[in-house]
Design a protein around this motif. Sequence first.
Motif, PDB file in Angstrom:
ATOM      1  N   ILE A  65     -23.453  -8.084   0.022  1.00  0.00           N
ATOM      2  CA  ILE A  65     -22.389  -7.910  -0.964  1.00  0.00           C
ATOM      3  C   ILE A  65     -22.052  -9.270  -1.562  1.00  0.00           C
ATOM      4  CG2 ILE A  65     -19.959  -7.301  -1.297  1.00  0.00           C
ATOM      5  CD1 ILE A  65     -20.367  -5.086   0.774  1.00  0.00           C
ATOM      6  N   ILE A  66     -22.201  -9.381  -2.878  1.00  0.00           N
ATOM      7  CA  ILE A  66     -21.900 -10.635  -3.568  1.00  0.00           C
ATOM      8  C   ILE A  66     -20.396 -10.812  -3.685  1.00  0.00           C
ATOM      9  CG2 ILE A  66     -22.098 -11.890  -5.755  1.00  0.00           C
ATOM     10  CD1 ILE A  66     -24.780 -10.341  -6.161  1.00  0.00           C
ATOM     11  N   ASP A  67     -19.702  -9.756  -4.130  1.00  0.00           N
ATOM     12  CA  ASP A  67     -18.253  -9.817  -4.308  1.00  0.00           C
ATOM     13  C   ASP A  67     -17.716  -8.395  -4.447  1.00  0.00           C
ATOM     14  OD1 ASP A  67     -15.756 -10.952  -4.533  1.00  0.00           O
ATOM     15  OD2 ASP A  67     -16.017 -11.637  -6.597  1.00  0.00           O
ATOM     16  N   ILE A  68     -16.406  -8.271  -4.302  1.00  0.00           N
ATOM     17  CA  ILE A  68     -15.721  -6.999  -4.526  1.00  0.00           C
ATOM     18  C   ILE A  68     -14.534  -7.294  -5.426  1.00  0.00           C
ATOM     19  CG2 ILE A  68     -14.473  -5.068  -3.484  1.00  0.00           C
ATOM     20  CD1 ILE A  68     -16.092  -5.598  -0.936  1.00  0.00           C
ATOM     21  N   SER A  69     -14.461  -6.557  -6.502  1.00  0.00           N
ATOM     22  CA  SER A  69     -13.424  -6.795  -7.498  1.00  0.00           C
ATOM     23  C   SER A  69     -12.508  -5.577  -7.616  1.00  0.00           C
ATOM     24  CB  SER A  69     -14.093  -7.085  -8.846  1.00  0.00           C
ATOM     25  OG  SER A  69     -13.145  -7.263  -9.844  1.00  0.00           O
ATOM     26  N   PRO A  70     -11.242  -5.695  -7.155  1.00  0.00           N
ATOM     27  CA  PRO A  70     -10.287  -4.605  -7.347  1.00  0.00           C
ATOM     28  C   PRO A  70      -9.908  -4.511  -8.828  1.00  0.00           C
ATOM     29  CG  PRO A  70      -9.458  -6.228  -5.760  1.00  0.00           C
ATOM     30  CD  PRO A  70     -10.675  -6.790  -6.391  1.00  0.00           C
ATOM     31  N   HIS A  71      -9.924  -3.304  -9.387  1.00  0.00           N
ATOM     32  CA  HIS A  71      -9.633  -3.140 -10.812  1.00  0.00           C
ATOM     33  C   HIS A  71      -8.392  -2.323 -11.104  1.00  0.00           C
ATOM     34  CE1 HIS A  71     -12.877  -5.156 -12.949  1.00  0.00           C
ATOM     35  NE2 HIS A  71     -13.505  -5.005 -11.804  1.00  0.00           N
ATOM     36  N   TYR A  72      -7.983  -1.467 -10.207  1.00  0.00           N
ATOM     37  CA  TYR A  72      -6.734  -0.742 -10.426  1.00  0.00           C
ATOM     38  C   TYR A  72      -6.144  -0.349  -9.087  1.00  0.00           C
ATOM     39  CZ  TYR A  72      -9.006   3.742  -9.474  1.00  0.00           C
ATOM     40  OH  TYR A  72      -9.673   4.779  -8.870  1.00  0.00           O
ATOM     41  N   LEU A  73      -4.850  -0.117  -9.103  1.00  0.00           N
ATOM     42  CA  LEU A  73      -4.142   0.310  -7.912  1.00  0.00           C
ATOM     43  C   LEU A  73      -3.267   1.493  -8.295  1.00  0.00           C
ATOM     44  CD1 LEU A  73      -3.689  -0.448  -4.934  1.00  0.00           C
ATOM     45  CD2 LEU A  73      -1.790  -1.861  -5.689  1.00  0.00           C
ATOM     46  N   HIS A  74      -3.437   2.604  -7.587  1.00  0.00           N
ATOM     47  CA  HIS A  74      -2.657   3.816  -7.841  1.00  0.00           C
ATOM     48  C   HIS A  74      -1.728   4.032  -6.650  1.00  0.00           C
ATOM     49  CE1 HIS A  74      -1.615   7.815  -9.155  1.00  0.00           C
ATOM     50  NE2 HIS A  74      -1.963   8.285  -7.980  1.00  0.00           N
ATOM     51  N   PHE A  75      -0.463   4.248  -6.927  1.00  0.00           N
ATOM     52  CA  PHE A  75       0.545   4.295  -5.877  1.00  0.00           C
ATOM     53  C   PHE A  75       0.835   5.668  -5.311  1.00  0.00           C
ATOM     54  CE2 PHE A  75       1.308   0.515  -8.314  1.00  0.00           C
ATOM     55  CZ  PHE A  75       1.514  -0.434  -7.341  1.00  0.00           C
ATOM     56  N   GLU A  76       0.515   6.721  -6.010  1.00  0.00           N
ATOM     57  CA  GLU A  76       0.799   8.099  -5.613  1.00  0.00           C
ATOM     58  C   GLU A  76       2.229   8.269  -5.119  1.00  0.00           C
ATOM     59  OE1 GLU A  76      -1.204  10.857  -2.490  1.00  0.00           O
ATOM     60  OE2 GLU A  76      -2.422  10.845  -4.308  1.00  0.00           O
ATOM     61  N   GLU A  77       2.453   8.466  -3.801  1.00  0.00           N
ATOM     62  CA  GLU A  77       3.809   8.725  -3.288  1.00  0.00           C
ATOM     63  C   GLU A  77       4.738   7.533  -3.451  1.00  0.00           C
ATOM     64  OE1 GLU A  77       1.357   8.735  -0.569  1.00  0.00           O
ATOM     65  OE2 GLU A  77       0.721  10.779  -0.915  1.00  0.00           O
ATOM     66  N   GLU A  78       4.174   6.335  -3.557  1.00  0.00           N
ATOM     67  CA  GLU A  78       4.998   5.137  -3.680  1.00  0.00           C
ATOM     68  C   GLU A  78       5.887   5.188  -4.923  1.00  0.00           C
ATOM     69  OE1 GLU A  78       3.640   5.349  -1.292  1.00  0.00           O
ATOM     70  OE2 GLU A  78       2.271   3.854  -0.597  1.00  0.00           O
ATOM     71  N   VAL A  79       5.397   5.806  -5.985  1.00  0.00           N
ATOM     72  CA  VAL A  79       6.186   5.911  -7.209  1.00  0.00           C
ATOM     73  C   VAL A  79       7.453   6.718  -6.941  1.00  0.00           C
ATOM     74  CG1 VAL A  79       6.228   6.808  -9.562  1.00  0.00           C
ATOM     75  CG2 VAL A  79       4.192   5.628  -8.716  1.00  0.00           C
ATOM     76  N   GLU A  80       7.319   7.832  -6.242  1.00  0.00           N
ATOM     77  CA  GLU A  80       8.491   8.643  -5.907  1.00  0.00           C
ATOM     78  C   GLU A  80       9.473   7.862  -5.037  1.00  0.00           C
ATOM     79  OE1 GLU A  80       7.507  12.479  -4.300  1.00  0.00           O
ATOM     80  OE2 GLU A  80       5.933  12.773  -5.802  1.00  0.00           O
ATOM     81  N   ARG A  81       8.964   7.132  -4.060  1.00  0.00           N
ATOM     82  CA  ARG A  81       9.819   6.337  -3.184  1.00  0.00           C
ATOM     83  C   ARG A  81      10.538   5.238  -3.973  1.00  0.00           C
ATOM     84  NH1 ARG A  81       7.404   2.574   1.275  1.00  0.00           N
ATOM     85  NH2 ARG A  81       6.366   2.108  -0.645  1.00  0.00           N
ATOM     86  N   ILE A  82       9.830   4.594  -4.885  1.00  0.00           N
ATOM     87  CA  ILE A  82      10.442   3.556  -5.712  1.00  0.00           C
ATOM     88  C   ILE A  82      11.571   4.145  -6.546  1.00  0.00           C
ATOM     89  CG2 ILE A  82      10.047   2.023  -7.688  1.00  0.00           C
ATOM     90  CD1 ILE A  82       7.189   1.570  -6.535  1.00  0.00           C
ATOM     91  N   LEU A  83      11.322   5.309  -7.145  1.00  0.00           N
ATOM     92  CA  LEU A  83      12.343   5.948  -7.966  1.00  0.00           C
ATOM     93  C   LEU A  83      13.571   6.359  -7.147  1.00  0.00           C
ATOM     94  CD1 LEU A  83      10.095   8.154 -10.275  1.00  0.00           C
ATOM     95  CD2 LEU A  83      11.347   6.067 -10.911  1.00  0.00           C
ATOM     96  N   LYS A  84      13.344   6.830  -5.909  1.00  0.00           N
ATOM     97  CA  LYS A  84      14.453   7.281  -5.069  1.00  0.00           C
ATOM     98  C   LYS A  84      15.219   6.120  -4.440  1.00  0.00           C
ATOM     99  CE  LYS A  84      12.540  11.745  -3.773  1.00  0.00           C
ATOM    100  NZ  LYS A  84      11.935  12.534  -2.708  1.00  0.00           N
TER     101      LYS A  84
END
Length: 106
Positions: A65-84
Amino acid sequence: MLYCGCIIFVKDKQFKKVEEVVLKYKEITVYTKSEDNQLLVVTIEAETDKQIEKLINELKQYEYIIDISPHYLHFEEEVERILKTGEKPDLTGFSKSERRKATHEN
């Protein structure tokens, strides 16, 4: 639950070996690869960004493996927790400066 979409950069002619390693991780789902077998598109599922970061760093130690590049992050339940609650997840490991610092420390 967090989902992180990543591109894995594979050393020339080593795709099968990298795929075998990646498929051993229950947290990783493989979605597609490039026609030249140099890139692998995956998602990593974890409870925290630290777990994702740890898994990415572990995979980066693999010789094909030369490298690993994260391109997006999806929060799913975290969005609900942030809102609450207003509580926000710690995403310090995903900033470019933090990734550079981690790279230079290794």
